[in-house]
Design a protein around this motif. Sequence first.
Motif, short mmCIF file in Angstrom:
data_model
loop_
_atom_site.label_atom_id
_atom_site.label_comp_id
_atom_site.label_asym_id
_atom_site.label_seq_id
_atom_site.Cartn_x
_atom_site.Cartn_y
_atom_site.Cartn_z
N ALA A 205 50.59 -32.64 -54.02
CA ALA A 205 49.76 -31.52 -53.53
C ALA A 205 48.31 -31.99 -53.46
O ALA A 205 47.69 -32.27 -54.48
N GLY A 206 47.77 -32.08 -52.25
CA GLY A 206 46.44 -32.64 -52.07
C GLY A 206 45.34 -31.83 -52.74
O GLY A 206 45.44 -30.62 -52.91
N GLY A 220 38.20 -17.47 -47.18
CA GLY A 220 37.95 -18.17 -48.43
C GLY A 220 39.17 -18.87 -48.99
O GLY A 220 39.15 -19.37 -50.13
N LEU A 221 40.25 -18.95 -48.21
CA LEU A 221 41.47 -19.62 -48.64
C LEU A 221 41.17 -21.10 -48.91
O LEU A 221 40.57 -21.78 -48.09
N ARG A 222 41.61 -21.61 -50.06
CA ARG A 222 41.31 -22.99 -50.46
C ARG A 222 42.53 -23.88 -50.25
O ARG A 222 43.65 -23.51 -50.59
N GLU A 223 42.26 -25.07 -49.72
CA GLU A 223 43.33 -26.01 -49.43
C GLU A 223 44.12 -26.37 -50.68
O GLU A 223 45.34 -26.48 -50.65
N LYS A 224 43.43 -26.57 -51.81
CA LYS A 224 44.13 -27.00 -53.03
C LYS A 224 45.17 -25.98 -53.48
O LYS A 224 46.20 -26.35 -54.05
N LEU A 272 60.36 -42.27 -51.92
CA LEU A 272 59.61 -41.66 -50.82
C LEU A 272 58.44 -40.88 -51.42
O LEU A 272 58.59 -40.22 -52.44
N PHE A 273 57.28 -40.97 -50.77
CA PHE A 273 56.07 -40.29 -51.23
C PHE A 273 55.55 -39.42 -50.09
O PHE A 273 55.34 -39.91 -48.98
N ILE A 274 55.36 -38.12 -50.36
CA ILE A 274 54.89 -37.17 -49.34
C ILE A 274 53.66 -36.45 -49.88
O ILE A 274 53.75 -35.72 -50.87
N SER A 275 52.51 -36.66 -49.24
CA SER A 275 51.27 -36.00 -49.65
C SER A 275 51.01 -34.81 -48.72
O SER A 275 50.99 -34.97 -47.49
N ILE A 276 50.82 -33.64 -49.28
CA ILE A 276 50.69 -32.40 -48.52
C ILE A 276 49.21 -32.02 -48.42
O ILE A 276 48.49 -31.95 -49.42
N HIS A 277 48.76 -31.75 -47.19
CA HIS A 277 47.37 -31.37 -46.95
C HIS A 277 47.30 -30.29 -45.88
O HIS A 277 48.31 -29.96 -45.24
N CYS A 278 46.11 -29.75 -45.66
CA CYS A 278 45.82 -28.82 -44.56
C CYS A 278 44.65 -29.38 -43.78
O CYS A 278 43.66 -29.81 -44.36
N ASP A 279 44.77 -29.38 -42.46
CA ASP A 279 43.71 -29.91 -41.61
C ASP A 279 42.59 -28.90 -41.47
O ASP A 279 42.73 -27.71 -41.81
N SER A 280 41.44 -29.34 -40.96
CA SER A 280 40.30 -28.45 -40.77
C SER A 280 39.35 -29.06 -39.76
O SER A 280 39.19 -30.29 -39.71
N VAL A 281 38.73 -28.20 -38.93
CA VAL A 281 37.68 -28.63 -38.01
C VAL A 281 36.51 -27.66 -38.14
O VAL A 281 36.69 -26.50 -38.48
N GLY A 282 35.31 -28.16 -37.87
CA GLY A 282 34.13 -27.32 -38.01
C GLY A 282 34.09 -26.20 -37.00
O GLY A 282 33.62 -25.10 -37.29
N SER A 283 34.55 -26.45 -35.78
CA SER A 283 34.56 -25.43 -34.74
C SER A 283 35.73 -25.70 -33.81
O SER A 283 36.34 -26.77 -33.84
N GLY A 284 36.06 -24.72 -32.98
CA GLY A 284 37.17 -24.88 -32.06
C GLY A 284 38.41 -24.20 -32.59
O GLY A 284 38.43 -23.65 -33.70
#
Length: 426
Positions: A205-206, A220-224, A272-284
């Motif tokens: 879990a990233g 305000g949802l946090r990626e962690k 097997l290793f799987i790292s889970i993340h959420c992407d993000s962009v400043g705009s768009g």
Amino acid sequence: MVDVHGRCPNPFCWTGGRSARHYRGVAFFLTLLACWLVGAPGWAATVERVDVADNRIVIHFDAGVAQASALLLAAPNRIALDIDGAGPGGTAAASGAVVAVRQGAHGTQGARVVFDLAVPAIIASGGFDGDGRTLTLELRTVDDAAFARAAADGRLRFLPPFSYGAAAVPARYVVSAPVPPASHRLVLPRVYGDDETRPLVVIDAGHGGVDPGAIAADSGLREKDVTLRIAKAIRDELLASGRVRVALTREDDRFLVLQERYGIARKLKASLFISIHCDSVGSGDASGATVYTLSEVASDKESARLAARENKADIISGVNLASTSPDISSILIDLTQRETMNNSATFAKLLGREAAPLLPVKPNFHRMASLVVLKAPDMPSILFETGYISNPGDAAFISSAAGRKAIAESIRRAVDIHFARRLAAR
């Protein structure tokens, strides 16, 4: 305009008796002024030379440039590189996947360099050197479908290192933060599943602890928090299948450095290793899931660092390399990591196929990057960007029970097929 006798044939032109030489001078001055106003070429640098060798392109400039961007063009297959702040020039020779190199001015502020391709090839990675005068592009040959998907994704942009005057004196300041004492040992997490003959999948879990990751601007949802809930959903789905064992790098809100994350998996001898993340962009409004595997360029550098370590014991699946020469160690590590990268890429493509019916995925789902968390040399590893936390629609999906279920099911399907293929290949 005036005629050869100094007369103006236009009835709206007033000469006031001036000579033709005078008006020709005025006209020339006004022409120069107009060119300056509309934007004459403003090149601060020039393309000094272009080196092409195998699957690498290196563009050298005689001074720093503003930026560069590349796009893929089909029918015929080409890579077009636009450079802001540099004019065309210098020598260029084709090699490998590149059969011809062409240069020309691109507008008034830059140059375009076109690379004609013998086979479809995309830019796997690229970047400027420290002084911004050399741009290196690493190519990877692909099939026509992958080339078309990459071309549809738009431009890749490359920015040189920022420098605001070499003579500037950096400000002096001190930042301090409490650091817990080193434990000198890696605490291993619980392994779920009793049958030790089953392969082990480690879910990472990233972010976590003092590192919240990306934060949704509207909610305000946090990626962690999102990644931890998804990791637990994946654990439960995999355990329900009964085909694998599972471990989580973290089961609560704690901080782990990147090396610890894949280090835990290697200590547990994970398959097997799987790292889970959420992407993000400043705009768009970018949306959709993507998966990353380690790029070939980064793996070569990592292999060199691993081979240079004084203590090379147990570096590749328990094989002791301490007694081997540095050259042999480097070759063994390189071969192992290349096989690992291929296995990682195969699993990433498999995950894309299984995820597509269940959750939104980007057209170019599989990407490659130099990510520290993927640098285990002997363990297939992926980083799964489950969606954009900066996109309200994606954020609502990945933070919902239904979204977590879809993500977990897609990974479970891919894991089942991955290990079934490996078992059948024995």
